[in-house]
Motif scaffolding. Sequence first.
Motif, PDB file in Angstrom:
ATOM      1  N   SER A   1     -85.962 -42.007   1.225  1.00  0.00           N
ATOM      2  CA  SER A   1     -85.490 -40.795   1.903  1.00  0.00           C
ATOM      3  C   SER A   1     -84.061 -40.939   2.406  1.00  0.00           C
ATOM      4  CB  SER A   1     -86.418 -40.441   3.071  1.00  0.00           C
ATOM      5  OG  SER A   1     -86.331 -41.393   4.120  1.00  0.00           O
TER       6      SER A   1
ATOM      7  N   ARG B   1     -81.373 -36.178  -0.609  1.00  0.00           N
ATOM      8  CA  ARG B   1     -81.236 -35.277   0.546  1.00  0.00           C
ATOM      9  C   ARG B   1     -80.459 -34.018   0.168  1.00  0.00           C
ATOM     10  NH1 ARG B   1     -81.091 -38.096   6.397  1.00  0.00           N
ATOM     11  NH2 ARG B   1     -82.650 -39.716   6.038  1.00  0.00           N
TER      12      ARG B   1
ATOM     13  N   HIS C   1     -94.492 -43.999   8.587  1.00  0.00           N
ATOM     14  CA  HIS C   1     -93.380 -43.309   7.916  1.00  0.00           C
ATOM     15  C   HIS C   1     -93.536 -41.795   8.021  1.00  0.00           C
ATOM     16  CE1 HIS C   1     -90.947 -46.453   6.203  1.00  0.00           C
ATOM     17  NE2 HIS C   1     -91.967 -47.034   5.595  1.00  0.00           N
TER      18      HIS C   1
ATOM     19  N   CYS D   1     -85.510 -44.946   8.141  1.00  0.00           N
ATOM     20  CA  CYS D   1     -86.048 -44.668   6.809  1.00  0.00           C
ATOM     21  C   CYS D   1     -86.763 -45.896   6.263  1.00  0.00           C
ATOM     22  CB  CYS D   1     -84.926 -44.255   5.857  1.00  0.00           C
ATOM     23  SG  CYS D   1     -84.229 -42.626   6.194  1.00  0.00           S
TER      24      CYS D   1
ATOM     25  N   CYS E   1     -92.000 -31.221  -5.135  1.00  0.00           N
ATOM     26  CA  CYS E   1     -92.015 -30.728  -3.752  1.00  0.00           C
ATOM     27  C   CYS E   1     -92.076 -29.205  -3.720  1.00  0.00           C
ATOM     28  CB  CYS E   1     -90.777 -31.226  -2.998  1.00  0.00           C
ATOM     29  SG  CYS E   1     -90.829 -32.956  -2.519  1.00  0.00           S
TER      30      CYS E   1
ATOM     31  N   SER F   1     -95.470 -33.392   3.471  1.00  0.00           N
ATOM     32  CA  SER F   1     -94.706 -34.626   3.589  1.00  0.00           C
ATOM     33  C   SER F   1     -94.540 -35.275   2.216  1.00  0.00           C
ATOM     34  CB  SER F   1     -95.404 -35.604   4.537  1.00  0.00           C
ATOM     35  OG  SER F   1     -94.675 -36.811   4.644  1.00  0.00           O
TER      36      SER F   1
ATOM     37  N   VAL G   1     -89.565 -35.586   4.752  1.00  0.00           N
ATOM     38  CA  VAL G   1     -89.300 -36.624   3.757  1.00  0.00           C
ATOM     39  C   VAL G   1     -89.067 -37.939   4.492  1.00  0.00           C
ATOM     40  CG1 VAL G   1     -87.929 -37.278   1.756  1.00  0.00           C
ATOM     41  CG2 VAL G   1     -88.193 -34.864   2.341  1.00  0.00           C
ATOM     42  N   ALA G   2     -89.825 -38.968   4.139  1.00  0.00           N
ATOM     43  CA  ALA G   2     -89.720 -40.240   4.848  1.00  0.00           C
ATOM     44  C   ALA G   2     -89.957 -41.393   3.878  1.00  0.00           C
ATOM     45  CB  ALA G   2     -90.719 -40.288   6.000  1.00  0.00           C
TER      46      ALA G   2
ATOM     47  N   TYR H   1     -85.854 -35.203   8.100  1.00  0.00           N
ATOM     48  CA  TYR H   1     -85.789 -36.610   7.722  1.00  0.00           C
ATOM     49  C   TYR H   1     -85.742 -37.472   8.988  1.00  0.00           C
ATOM     50  CZ  TYR H   1     -83.585 -34.285   3.663  1.00  0.00           C
ATOM     51  OH  TYR H   1     -83.276 -33.446   2.620  1.00  0.00           O
TER      52      TYR H   1
END
Length: 335
Positions: free
Chosen positions: A270, A276, A115, A295, A251, A132, A265-266, A289
């Motif tokens: 996400s 988002r 991911h 995702c 974050c 991440s 971002v995964a 992303y």
Amino acid sequence: MRVLGIESSCDETGIALYDTERGLVAHALYSQVKLHAEYGGVVPELASRDHIRKTLPLIEQALNNAQLKRCDIDAVAYTAGPGLVGALLVGASIGKSIAWALGVPALAINHMEGHLLSPLLEDQAPDFPFISLLVSGGHTLLVDVQGVGQYELLGESIDDAVGEAFDKTAKMLGLSYPGGPALAALAEKGRPDIYSFPRPMTNRPGLDFSFSGLKTFSMNTWLNSGQSAQDKADIALAFQTAAVETLAIKCTRALKQVGRNKLVVAGGVSANIALRQRLDALKGITVYYPRPAFCSDNGAMIAFAGAMRKAAFSKQQTSNFSVRPRWPLDQLDPP
């Protein structure tokens, strides 16, 4: 080099072929959502049996789509953990067997590393280093990423993962499985500022998360409401807003603490549009992303991670194999 990727950690069978010169040449996915829907969650034994039925046909499908044969495979990457042990064993045994038969390397891949690296499959891919945020049904992690295999864990959830909290709150509200996307869709009908939910652990230093209390707060609010359709939508929106804002606060704190201006971002969460939009609004930060199809769990991220690990690591793996239902990122082999 062509790498076959096999993902079977939970309830999706993902197969992909990644060519280091041509990029991703094929991927196929089978979701078990309908299989588990009547139970309201994943049944491990049913998941394992379905992986057995679907993995080899999907491999043949991916090879046909890429116009390749098995002898064209140069390495096999499979998810070795974390995940459901039975499901992992299916992918590991098939992956190892194919690699042994072809005489090519077999690469045990950490699901969360897959991911983490998946946004690098995109045309607009970030350069190392970056922060991440990994958000899924089983994990909420903040990681400082220096390079492939060079990860420093900055923060994690001390109880429920954010995706788990989404799913459990959705189930409490009587929404269909899988709950996270259903709750996000319902939240679009909610009225802002009707309810104010807490942003857990944001009023104290540190980068760890806690979403169990937010889930309980949602339940109590629902039980004390009129339990109308509009109440349900309002609570869904309040929960999502609080969860998203909590992630954004942490974050921002991590980026400032480490001195980064790139955020990756995964993971399944996400794909959440509200998340988002909130992260894209961070000033002075570029956010990356994976495409929506990548995702959730998929073989492309495993094939790609396998290719990157093969290029970055000199250590060769043995023919023995094991899977690890729990496998923290900071316990991966060093370069």
